[in-house]
Design a protein around this motif. Structure first.
Motif, PDB file in Angstrom:
ATOM      1  N   ASP A  88      11.307   2.398  -5.054  1.00  0.00           N
ATOM      2  CA  ASP A  88      10.096   3.096  -5.491  1.00  0.00           C
ATOM      3  C   ASP A  88       8.852   2.279  -5.162  1.00  0.00           C
ATOM      4  O   ASP A  88       7.824   2.835  -4.758  1.00  0.00           O
ATOM      5  CB  ASP A  88      10.162   3.375  -7.000  1.00  0.00           C
ATOM      6  N   TRP A  89       8.943   0.965  -5.337  1.00  0.00           N
ATOM      7  CA  TRP A  89       7.801   0.089  -5.066  1.00  0.00           C
ATOM      8  C   TRP A  89       7.487   0.056  -3.564  1.00  0.00           C
ATOM      9  O   TRP A  89       6.316   0.085  -3.173  1.00  0.00           O
ATOM     10  CB  TRP A  89       8.094  -1.307  -5.593  1.00  0.00           C
ATOM     11  N   VAL A  90       8.542  -0.005  -2.745  1.00  0.00           N
ATOM     12  CA  VAL A  90       8.348   0.006  -1.296  1.00  0.00           C
ATOM     13  C   VAL A  90       7.646   1.288  -0.866  1.00  0.00           C
ATOM     14  O   VAL A  90       6.714   1.270  -0.049  1.00  0.00           O
ATOM     15  CB  VAL A  90       9.702  -0.146  -0.568  1.00  0.00           C
ATOM     16  N   GLN A  91       8.055   2.413  -1.435  1.00  0.00           N
ATOM     17  CA  GLN A  91       7.392   3.674  -1.128  1.00  0.00           C
ATOM     18  C   GLN A  91       5.946   3.687  -1.625  1.00  0.00           C
ATOM     19  O   GLN A  91       5.042   4.099  -0.909  1.00  0.00           O
ATOM     20  CB  GLN A  91       8.148   4.831  -1.780  1.00  0.00           C
ATOM     21  N   HIS A  92       5.764   3.223  -2.845  1.00  0.00           N
ATOM     22  CA  HIS A  92       4.447   3.250  -3.477  1.00  0.00           C
ATOM     23  C   HIS A  92       3.444   2.398  -2.712  1.00  0.00           C
ATOM     24  O   HIS A  92       2.287   2.805  -2.520  1.00  0.00           O
ATOM     25  CB  HIS A  92       4.580   2.767  -4.924  1.00  0.00           C
ATOM     26  N   LYS A  93       3.871   1.233  -2.265  1.00  0.00           N
ATOM     27  CA  LYS A  93       2.981   0.292  -1.579  1.00  0.00           C
ATOM     28  C   LYS A  93       3.059   0.398  -0.052  1.00  0.00           C
ATOM     29  O   LYS A  93       2.375  -0.368   0.641  1.00  0.00           O
ATOM     30  CB  LYS A  93       3.326  -1.142  -2.001  1.00  0.00           C
ATOM     31  N   LYS A  94       3.881   1.341   0.444  1.00  0.00           N
ATOM     32  CA  LYS A  94       4.041   1.520   1.892  1.00  0.00           C
ATOM     33  C   LYS A  94       4.474   0.214   2.579  1.00  0.00           C
ATOM     34  O   LYS A  94       4.000  -0.120   3.663  1.00  0.00           O
ATOM     35  CB  LYS A  94       2.757   2.048   2.522  1.00  0.00           C
ATOM     36  N   LEU A  95       5.387  -0.503   1.928  1.00  0.00           N
ATOM     37  CA  LEU A  95       5.895  -1.739   2.512  1.00  0.00           C
ATOM     38  C   LEU A  95       6.862  -1.420   3.651  1.00  0.00           C
ATOM     39  O   LEU A  95       7.466  -0.343   3.705  1.00  0.00           O
ATOM     40  CB  LEU A  95       6.605  -2.577   1.450  1.00  0.00           C
TER      41      LEU A  95
END
Length: 304
Positions: free
Chosen positions: A70-77
């Motif tokens: 979810d964090w990778v998606q949220h921050k576009k990592l």
């Protein structure tokens, strides 16, 4: 769903149990190999971690992987993870546990076949570039451009000059990836000579696993020492501050999976992404709607 609270609770329990079945079935399949050992193969690499602890930690870590996703998606990592190691070292099993509960649109696995004639004429890294992550993606490479430093070198699929050019180029190539914003993580799964032989023997004995043994895998037994020398030079020449190697002790497969996932989670600082409350909308009903029956011959026979 029925309004009966007891029936609802039973259905919820069934759904939760079913969500665990994939891992349980996989583990039961591995337990079957242990039975083969007991029947005719002598002693093998018995796991040293208690089963209840293994499952508890695996499910906890997989929950954290969802938060990371979810964090990778949220921050576009952009996250690229390389899984390397000897044949039968457990890379596939670790990858399976990482991806098991993740969204395949976010986390995907890249396992490229042998290069085509056209690809062999390209710049060596060219065939890997289209598979690198975009923003909001995690890509797991089940073997990577390090094929050149391993199987291609040992089996004579590249020239000494091509190998030397790879060693000169790969630090710069990976440095460019990191500068572009890609989080690059490299794992080497390490097993002993005896453990690899044991795992190969298990695959030979098990008809459901024999497909995993390719002629190239069998040759890795003949060339064990050549692969050792290749690995040592590869780690020495491509372990950089921008893209360091991380070695996973993989003789105990369960511990290796847990250690690898826990380490992966530590490499990317992440937080819980706030989610709006999800409300299931009411089903829209129309007075003229009529559901037509399905012809009996279209149903799959219920053998169970």
């Amino acid at each position: 769903m029925t309004d009966d609270p007891k029936t609802q609770l039973d259905r919820i329990r069934e759904e939760i149990a079913d969500s665990f079945d994939e891992e349980l079935e996989t583990q039961l399949d591995e337990d079957r190999l242990d039975e083969l050992v007991a029947e005719g193969m002598g002693e093998g690499g018995a796991p040293t971690i208690e089963r209840k602890l293994y499952f508890r930690e695996l499910f906890r870590l997989q929950h954290e992987l969802i938060r990371l996703q979810d964090w990778v998606q949220h921050k576009k990592l952009k996250v690229a993870v390389l899984f390397e190691g000897r044949d039968s070292a457990g890379k596939g099993g670790a990858i399976k546990r990482v991806t098991q509960r993740l969204n395949p649109r976010v986390c995907r696995v890249v396992a490229l076949p042998a290069p085509t004639e056209r690809e062999r004429s390209q710049w060596y890294f060219q065939r890997y570039i289209p598979h690198l992550p975009a923003g909001g993606e995690i890509v797991l490479f089940d073997r990577s451009w390090y094929n050149r430093a391993g199987v291609e070198r040992v089996m004579g699929f590249c020239t000494p000059d091509e190998l030397e050019e790879f060693f000169r180029s790969v630090p710069d190539f990976e440095r460019m990836l990191v500068r572009s914003g890609i989080i690059l993580i490299k794992y080497w799964f390490s097993i002993t000579d005896e453990e690899q032989e044991f795992r190969f023997q298990m695959r030979i004995q098990d008809p459901l696993k024999q497909w995993k043994l390719s002629p190239m895998d069998l040759q890795s037994r003949v060339h064990w020492e050549d692969y050792t020398h290749a690995k040592e030079e590869m780690l020495a020449r491509t372990h950089t501050s921008d893209a360091p190697w991380w070695v996973v002790q993989a003789v105990d497969k369960k511990k290796a999976r847990l250690n690898c996932i826990a380490h992966l989670l530590d490499q990317i600082p992440y937080e819980t992404v706030p989610r709006p409350e999800i409300v299931l909308p009411e089903r829209v009903r129309h007075a003229d709607y009529e559901r037509h029956p399905v012809p009996p011959e279209m149903y799959v026979p219920e053998a169970y």
